[in-house]
Design a protein around this motif. Sequence first.
Motif, PDB file in Angstrom:
ATOM      1  N   THR A  66      90.260  81.794  72.053  1.00 52.75           N
ATOM      2  CA  THR A  66      89.976  82.373  70.743  1.00 52.75           C
ATOM      3  C   THR A  66      88.808  81.623  70.118  1.00 52.75           C
ATOM      4  N   TYR A  69      90.295  78.960  64.509  1.00 53.36           N
ATOM      5  CA  TYR A  69      91.650  78.458  64.765  1.00 53.36           C
ATOM      6  C   TYR A  69      91.828  77.088  64.112  1.00 53.36           C
ATOM      7  N   LYS A  84      94.985  83.331  72.849  1.00 45.73           N
ATOM      8  CA  LYS A  84      95.610  84.411  72.085  1.00 45.73           C
ATOM      9  C   LYS A  84      97.069  84.086  71.768  1.00 45.73           C
ATOM     10  N   MET A 132      97.182  81.696  68.825  1.00 47.00           N
ATOM     11  CA  MET A 132      96.891  82.395  67.576  1.00 47.00           C
ATOM     12  C   MET A 132      98.090  83.234  67.145  1.00 47.00           C
TER      13      MET A 132
END
Length: 151
Positions: free
Chosen positions: A26, A31, A64, A67
């Motif tokens: 990501t 993040y 991913k 996240m």
Amino acid sequence: MLDCKPVDTPIVQNHHLEEYSEEVPTNKERYQRLVGRLIYLSHTRPDIAYAMSVISQFMHSSSKDHMNAFIRILRYLKFAPGKGLMFSKHRHMNIDGYTNADWTGSITDKKSTSGYFTFVGGNLVTWRSKKQKAVALLSVEAEFRGMTKGI
């Protein structure tokens, strides 16, 4: 996230989050910024402290799944907006401490995570969870190391 569906736990039980080398990463800066903002909130919200310690381990290699774990914490915060530390007056000043450890809890390096929390006068004043430095061969060893940190 205002219209998101709330969840009742900040992280999935037995989550198995780890570093994924083959998965598309990501946006690292985004993040880190988002997780950094929630770290401050975890100082007054012990209910998300463990989940925050898990997702902050992947600040430099987020994917991913990481996240999604972060978004789950936000969904939990929507479910439980009034939770947090509450200090109340008690007639005693007892000091109570509790410790625990998960034996080989980390999938990637088989290290245990130990944690403790302390109450003074019935109010939570300290808590911590941290990955142990060495791999414990027995669950008793992991618990003993966690207990020494708590003491």
